[in-house]
Structures are given as structure tokens and as C-alpha cells.
Design a protein around this motif. Structure first.
Motif, PDB file in Angstrom:
ATOM      1  N   PHE A  90       0.582  -0.978  -0.313  1.00 16.44           N
ATOM      2  CA  PHE A  90      -0.055   0.250   0.236  1.00 16.44           C
ATOM      3  C   PHE A  90       0.589   1.195   0.506  1.00 16.44           C
ATOM      4  CE2 PHE A  90      -1.940  -3.592   2.442  1.00 16.44           C
ATOM      5  CZ  PHE A  90      -3.617  -3.495   1.557  1.00 16.44           C
ATOM      6  N   GLY A  91       0.548   2.301  -0.467  1.00 17.15           N
ATOM      7  CA  GLY A  91       0.710   3.484  -0.388  1.00 17.15           C
ATOM      8  C   GLY A  91       0.513   4.601  -1.393  1.00 17.15           C
ATOM      9  N   PRO A  92       1.239   5.289  -1.957  1.00 18.20           N
ATOM     10  CA  PRO A  92       0.573   6.278  -3.531  1.00 18.20           C
ATOM     11  C   PRO A  92       1.191   4.980  -4.890  1.00 18.20           C
ATOM     12  CG  PRO A  92       1.715   7.378  -1.274  1.00 18.20           C
ATOM     13  CD  PRO A  92       2.253   6.245  -1.078  1.00 18.20           C
ATOM     14  N   PHE A  93       0.135   5.319  -5.433  1.00 17.84           N
ATOM     15  CA  PHE A  93       0.898   4.696  -6.729  1.00 17.84           C
ATOM     16  C   PHE A  93       1.499   4.851  -7.306  1.00 17.84           C
ATOM     17  CE2 PHE A  93       0.194   4.090 -11.314  1.00 17.84           C
ATOM     18  CZ  PHE A  93      -0.255   3.360 -11.525  1.00 17.84           C
ATOM     19  N   SER A  94       2.283   6.113  -7.434  1.00 13.41           N
ATOM     20  CA  SER A  94       3.360   6.374  -7.429  1.00 13.41           C
ATOM     21  C   SER A  94       5.329   5.857  -7.011  1.00 13.41           C
ATOM     22  CB  SER A  94       4.096   8.082  -7.764  1.00 13.41           C
ATOM     23  OG  SER A  94       4.132   8.868  -6.627  1.00 13.41           O
ATOM     24  N   GLU A  95       4.903   5.244  -5.839  1.00 13.71           N
ATOM     25  CA  GLU A  95       6.286   4.570  -4.802  1.00 13.71           C
ATOM     26  C   GLU A  95       5.296   2.951  -4.937  1.00 13.71           C
ATOM     27  OE1 GLU A  95       5.962   6.363  -1.551  1.00 13.71           O
ATOM     28  OE2 GLU A  95       6.069   8.616  -1.614  1.00 13.71           O
ATOM     29  N   ILE A  96       4.220   2.365  -6.085  1.00 13.67           N
ATOM     30  CA  ILE A  96       4.235   1.178  -6.111  1.00 13.67           C
ATOM     31  C   ILE A  96       5.506   0.630  -6.451  1.00 13.67           C
ATOM     32  CG2 ILE A  96       3.319  -0.868  -5.941  1.00 13.67           C
ATOM     33  CD1 ILE A  96       2.607   0.448  -3.624  1.00 13.67           C
ATOM     34  N   THR A  97       6.237  -0.254  -6.310  1.00 12.90           N
ATOM     35  CA  THR A  97       7.416  -0.970  -7.417  1.00 12.90           C
ATOM     36  C   THR A  97       6.913  -1.954  -8.368  1.00 12.90           C
ATOM     37  OG1 THR A  97       8.180  -2.559  -5.813  1.00 12.90           O
ATOM     38  CG2 THR A  97       8.928  -0.826  -5.297  1.00 12.90           C
ATOM     39  N   ASP A  98       7.493  -2.332  -9.168  1.00 17.01           N
ATOM     40  CA  ASP A  98       7.261  -3.076 -10.206  1.00 17.01           C
ATOM     41  C   ASP A  98       7.355  -4.481  -9.944  1.00 17.01           C
ATOM     42  OD1 ASP A  98       7.187  -0.656 -12.130  1.00 17.01           O
ATOM     43  OD2 ASP A  98       8.938  -2.019 -13.031  1.00 17.01           O
ATOM     44  N   LYS A 143      -9.523   2.509  -3.896  1.00 20.61           N
ATOM     45  CA  LYS A 143      -9.521   3.295  -1.939  1.00 20.61           C
ATOM     46  C   LYS A 143      -8.328   3.811  -2.508  1.00 20.61           C
ATOM     47  CE  LYS A 143     -12.074  -0.182   0.075  1.00 20.61           C
ATOM     48  NZ  LYS A 143     -11.569  -1.358   2.040  1.00 20.61           N
ATOM     49  N   LYS A 144      -8.141   5.079  -1.628  1.00 17.10           N
ATOM     50  CA  LYS A 144      -6.402   5.830  -1.651  1.00 17.10           C
ATOM     51  C   LYS A 144      -5.163   4.316  -1.702  1.00 17.10           C
ATOM     52  CE  LYS A 144      -4.977   9.838   0.272  1.00 17.10           C
ATOM     53  NZ  LYS A 144      -4.851  10.900   1.911  1.00 17.10           N
ATOM     54  N   ASN A 145      -4.460   5.348  -1.602  1.00 10.10           N
ATOM     55  CA  ASN A 145      -3.416   4.442  -1.992  1.00 10.10           C
ATOM     56  C   ASN A 145      -3.282   2.973  -1.571  1.00 10.10           C
ATOM     57  OD1 ASN A 145      -1.978   7.244  -1.052  1.00 10.10           O
ATOM     58  ND2 ASN A 145      -1.840   7.094   0.880  1.00 10.10           N
ATOM     59  N   GLU A 146      -4.233   2.616  -2.383  1.00  9.00           N
ATOM     60  CA  GLU A 146      -4.937   0.496  -2.598  1.00  9.00           C
ATOM     61  C   GLU A 146      -4.741   0.793  -4.063  1.00  9.00           C
ATOM     62  OE1 GLU A 146      -7.550  -1.280  -0.258  1.00  9.00           O
ATOM     63  OE2 GLU A 146      -7.014   0.012   1.391  1.00  9.00           O
ATOM     64  N   ALA A 147      -4.024   1.380  -4.923  1.00 11.23           N
ATOM     65  CA  ALA A 147      -4.919   1.414  -6.548  1.00 11.23           C
ATOM     66  C   ALA A 147      -4.577  -0.404  -7.102  1.00 11.23           C
ATOM     67  CB  ALA A 147      -3.743   2.140  -7.393  1.00 11.23           C
ATOM     68  N   VAL A 148      -3.127  -0.928  -6.910  1.00 12.54           N
ATOM     69  CA  VAL A 148      -2.830  -1.741  -7.758  1.00 12.54           C
ATOM     70  C   VAL A 148      -3.823  -2.358  -6.984  1.00 12.54           C
ATOM     71  CG1 VAL A 148      -1.207  -3.365  -8.782  1.00 12.54           C
ATOM     72  CG2 VAL A 148      -0.867  -1.309  -8.650  1.00 12.54           C
ATOM     73  N   TYR A 149      -3.586  -3.059  -6.124  1.00 12.45           N
ATOM     74  CA  TYR A 149      -4.408  -3.861  -4.503  1.00 12.45           C
ATOM     75  C   TYR A 149      -5.775  -3.956  -5.551  1.00 12.45           C
ATOM     76  CZ  TYR A 149      -6.115  -6.387  -0.854  1.00 12.45           C
ATOM     77  OH  TYR A 149      -6.281  -7.028   0.132  1.00 12.45           O
ATOM     78  N   CYS A 150      -6.521  -2.570  -5.077  1.00 16.67           N
ATOM     79  CA  CYS A 150      -8.135  -2.497  -5.468  1.00 16.67           C
ATOM     80  C   CYS A 150      -7.468  -3.179  -7.399  1.00 16.67           C
ATOM     81  CB  CYS A 150      -8.366  -1.050  -5.725  1.00 16.67           C
ATOM     82  SG  CYS A 150      -8.674  -0.945  -3.866  1.00 16.67           S
ATOM     83  N   SER A 151      -6.857  -3.491  -8.328  1.00  9.57           N
ATOM     84  CA  SER A 151      -6.609  -3.722  -9.269  1.00  9.57           C
ATOM     85  C   SER A 151      -7.227  -5.405  -9.354  1.00  9.57           C
ATOM     86  CB  SER A 151      -5.669  -2.963  -9.752  1.00  9.57           C
ATOM     87  OG  SER A 151      -5.444  -1.615 -10.150  1.00  9.57           O
TER      88      SER A 151
END
Length: 225
Positions: A90-98, A143-151
């Protein structure tokens, strides 16, 4: 005795669901990557008069999934599958690593899809079965700071709803459980939730799911703090 496979059965919701289902005279196939945790759950089921097998399984390894499904089918009548194992960063999308993005989809999406694909032939052979997908309310709304998790969870939602339509009219049922945060080890390495203890326990959520298994969709919102 009919068998139910549970992924991520060593802790949290997977453990609690396994304990409940074992009391319904199902043989529980406890899968996960941490053998000592699986062994502890198996011992708890055995001591309560239930029946269980602990089976190490890596959801990231397709060949391991196929081999273990075949192995289980040779000794047990597979009736059900609980796709419970999940991973979240979790965290800002721009900070999630590949790497974090790939790991979430590998476990949450492809792990669920590959497990279901491996088990379905045995349910079709027996003309009955239950597949319970643990999705999370992250599969219902962004949800905020969960972009990839929600995806990843939206993907599991679409997968589940599609199979519900595909197997409509058969005795093979697909159930989606959408729950909010739980007080489990899921949050141990994350600062995304400040106080997980305000959430429902895994045992409480497992009880709600168990009591509503006749439904196709189970929604359990988080308790408000």
C-alpha cells in the motif's frame, strides 16, 4: 469424506475458515508456504476431532499448483476450494514498485485463477462443489493508496461473477466474500493501517461468511472506529 482445499490456511481468515469447515465433517487440505503454521492448524483440527492434511504450496508456481491438485485428487474427493491467500502493498501509486505490482497480481489474481482452473475438473467430475473466493471490499470500490491492490481484487471479482454465470444451473457454486479490514497478521509489515485491532477478528469474519455460504455474494463492511 469430501475435501476442501484452503489457500493461505496457516493464519488469519484461512485458518479460521478451516477450523469451522472441519467441524462440518470435511477433510481440510491446508495449503500455504509456511509449513510450521500449517502443521499447527492441522494439529488444532485433529485435536478437535476433525480431519486435515497440511500441504505446502506456492501459488506463484503453476506447476506446483497442478501437481498438488493431482496429488490431492488421488487420495480425496475434492468438493471445495477456498481461494483465501492474498498479498497487499500500500501507498501512493507512484511509489509502488514493479516487483510489488507483479507480486500482488501473481498471488491475488493468477493464484486464484490457476487454483480454480486446477480444481474445477474434479468438481465437474463429481457434478458438485463450492469455490469461495475471498475478495475484500477493495474489489467493490477504489481506495486511496490501494490502486494496484484494488485492481487485483476487481479482477477477482470479475472472475468470480463470470464463473457464477458460466456455471449457473449446475451444482457447482461460486461465492464471493467482500470484507473490510480484519485484525490479522496481514498488516504486520505495513503502516497502511494505524490500528488493526479496531477491525473485526478473523474468527468473527469467518463466522459471518460461514453463516452466509448459501449466498453468491457476502459483503462485510469494516467496523467504524
Amino acid at each position: 469424506m469430501k475435501a476442501i482445499i484452503v489457500t493461505g490456511a496457516g493464519t488469519g481468515l484461512g485458518k479460521e475458515l478451516s477450523l469451522l469447515l472441519a467441524k462440518q465433517d470435511y477433510h481440510m487440505i491446508l495449503t500455504g508456504r509456511t509449513e510450521d503454521k500449517l502443521a499447527a492448524v492441522k494439529e488444532q483440527i485433529d485435536q478437535s476431532g476433525g480431519s486435515a492434511t497440511a500441504l505446502p504450496l506456492d501459488l506463484r508456481n503453476l506447476e506446483d499448483i497442478k501437481e498438488k491438485a493431482l496429488l490431492i485428487s488421488k487420495t480425496h474427493e475434492i468438493y471445495g476450494l477456498v481461494n483465501n491467500a492474498g498479498l497487499g502493498y500500500f501507498g501512493p501509486f507512484s511509489e509502488i514498485t514493479d516487483t510489488e505490482m507483479e507480486e500482488m497480481f501473481q498471488t491475488n489474481v493468477f493464484g486464484t485463477i490457476h487454483m480454480t482452473k486446477a480444481v474445477l475438473p474434479y468438481l465437474e467430475q463429481n457434478r458438485e462443489g463450492l469455490v469461495l473466493n475471498i475478495v475484500s471490499t477493495a474489489g467493490l470500490r477504489g481506495k486511496k493508496n490501494e490502486a494496484v491492490y484494488c485492481s487485483s481484487k476487481f479482477a477477482v471479482r470479475g472472475f468470480t461473477e463470470s464463473l457464477q454465470k458460466e456455471y449457473e444451473g449446475t451444482e457447482i457454486r461460486f461465492v464471493a466474500a467482500y470484507m473490510g479490514g480484519m485484525d490479522t497478521p496481514f498488516w504486520d509489515d505495513s503502516e497502511h493501517v494505524a490500528d488493526p485491532t479496531r477491525f473485526r477478528s478473523a474468527a468473527e469474519v469467518a463466522g459471518i461468511i460461514f453463516d452466509n455460504l448459501e449466498k453468491t455474494e457476502i459483503v462485510i463492511e469494516s467496523k467504524k472506529s
